[in-house]
Design a protein around this motif. Structure first.
Motif, PDB file in Angstrom:
ATOM      1  N   ARG A   1       0.836  -1.205   0.000  1.00 30.00           N
ATOM      2  CA  ARG A   1       0.000   0.000   0.000  1.00 30.00           C
ATOM      3  C   ARG A   1       0.866   1.249   0.000  1.00 30.00           C
ATOM      4  O   ARG A   1       0.592   2.210  -0.744  1.00 30.00           O
TER       5      ARG A   1
ATOM      6  N   GLN B   1       2.252   1.762  -3.391  1.00 28.84           N
ATOM      7  CA  GLN B   1       1.207   2.254  -4.283  1.00 28.84           C
ATOM      8  C   GLN B   1       1.000   3.748  -4.082  1.00 28.84           C
ATOM      9  O   GLN B   1       0.854   4.503  -5.053  1.00 28.84           O
TER      10      GLN B   1
ATOM     11  N   VAL C   1      -5.907   7.027  -5.469  1.00 36.93           N
ATOM     12  CA  VAL C   1      -5.930   5.715  -4.809  1.00 36.93           C
ATOM     13  C   VAL C   1      -7.104   5.574  -3.845  1.00 36.93           C
ATOM     14  O   VAL C   1      -7.186   4.610  -3.080  1.00 36.93           O
TER      15      VAL C   1
ATOM     16  N   ARG D   1       7.323   0.184  -8.957  1.00 34.63           N
ATOM     17  CA  ARG D   1       6.485  -0.106 -10.137  1.00 34.63           C
ATOM     18  C   ARG D   1       6.656  -1.571 -10.563  1.00 34.63           C
ATOM     19  O   ARG D   1       5.683  -2.236 -10.914  1.00 34.63           O
TER      20      ARG D   1
ATOM     21  N   LEU E   1       4.876  -3.823  -7.954  1.00 35.81           N
ATOM     22  CA  LEU E   1       3.412  -3.762  -8.065  1.00 35.81           C
ATOM     23  C   LEU E   1       2.923  -4.472  -9.319  1.00 35.81           C
ATOM     24  O   LEU E   1       1.861  -5.102  -9.309  1.00 35.81           O
TER      25      LEU E   1
ATOM     26  N   GLU F   1      -1.919  -2.100 -14.649  1.00 37.21           N
ATOM     27  CA  GLU F   1      -3.290  -1.660 -14.401  1.00 37.21           C
ATOM     28  C   GLU F   1      -4.269  -2.261 -15.412  1.00 37.21           C
ATOM     29  O   GLU F   1      -5.472  -2.285 -15.165  1.00 37.21           O
TER      30      GLU F   1
END
Length: 303
Positions: free
Chosen positions: A6, A9, A27, A71, A74, A142
């Motif tokens: 988190r 992010q 977010v 990045r 994630l 994404e």
């Protein structure tokens, strides 16, 4: 204490937006919560990651390096989730699809029936974006897959769906509207061509056409949609250059529309279903290409 997913992010969101408030909205958390998590992350790592000022938030050198690594982490996590969602050979669950706004509304409705029949448990989550944004969000994990031009994306695999040609739509009084049949490249000389804004593949193609034909790309107007570009052409602002799926769809709906094919190899774009070359969904996504390709072939059959 290690940074959490988190927190990573949140830091990436700050990098993308440049402001704590905008990052928090991106977010879906409150700004105080996001700020507290970033501060906790800095304390745990023992280094300042964000330089805060009245003008916004700027990453330090350490913050930039951490964002680069975050990045990647994630994206790997999203791929891990994808493996769990698509553990079977047959597509099911939610698939995040990015698509060009010049394609999505004219292709996906035609394919929806066949897609549902072949993959009854599949739920598409669709978002329209510019070419440049599709690439960024695909690489960030994404999107699971996108529909775009493969030439604009690196480190990807793709399945070609179709190749579409370009048409012109000119004001009623323009010479291009007087005739029928294909338009030659030299017929565009001296005309102002209307297109979508920067960041769209269509914009780049039309600029190539203008340079090759002696036309110019209008500096007075850049459209946000194909409908807007066509309407501005009908009002006399210039000549709209429109892709096949859209032009043929509008011609069927509006019998008075005189859209003429541009007869030149430059007036064409190849559209593909694209995914990251590291994606665990490759085998499943190849199956998704079939219904999309069939829908496009049907739409372009009488071109």
């Amino acid at each position: 204490m290690r940074p959490t997913l988190r927190q990573m992010q949140y830091l990436v969101a700050i990098a993308d937006t440049g402001k704590f408030g905008d990052a928090a909205r991106h977010v879906n958390v409150s700004q105080p919560s996001l700020s507290a998590q970033i501060a906790e992350m800095e304390v745990s790592l023992g280094v300042q990651l964000v330089e805060r000022s009245r003008r916004g938030a700027m990453l330090t050198i350490a913050g930039q390096e951490l964002v680069r690594r975050a990045r990647n982490i994630l994206r790997e996590v999203e791929d891990l989730k994808a493996v769990a969602r698509f553990g079977r050979a047959e597509l099911s669950g939610r698939l995040r699809l990015g698509v060009l706004p010049t394609i999505g509304p004219y292709l996906l409705p035609l394919a929806s029936g066949d897609l549902h029949k072949r993959f009854p448990d599949l739920r598409l989550s669709v978002r329209e974006e510019r070419t440049i944004d599709l690439d960024e969000h695909l690489q960030a994990g994404e999107f699971d897959t996108i529909i775009s031009s493969a030439i604009d994306h690196e480190n990807v695999h793709h399945e070609v769906l179709f190749s579409e040609r370009l048409y012109v739509c000119a004001p009623a009084e323009d010479a291009l509207s007087q005739g029928e049949g294909p338009v030659r490249l030299k017929d565009l000389k001296g005309h102002a061509l209307l297109t979508l804004g920067q960041g769209h593949r269509l914009n780049a193609i039309i600029r190539e056409l203008a340079a090759a034909s002696g036309a110019v790309v209008s500096s007075e107007y850049e459209g946000t949609s194909l409908d807007a570009v066509r309407l501005m052409a009908e009002m006399g602002a210039g000549v709209a250059v429109l892709p096949s799926l859209y032009a043929l769809s509008e011609a069927r709906r509006n019998k008075g529309l005189n859209a003429r094919l541009i007869d030149h190899p430059l007036a064409r774009r190849e559209v593909s279903l694209i995914w990251r070359d590291t994606s665990p969904l490759a085998a499943s996504l190849k199956g998704l290409a079939g219904p999309l390709r069939a829908a496009a072939e049907k739409a372009l059959r009488n071109e």
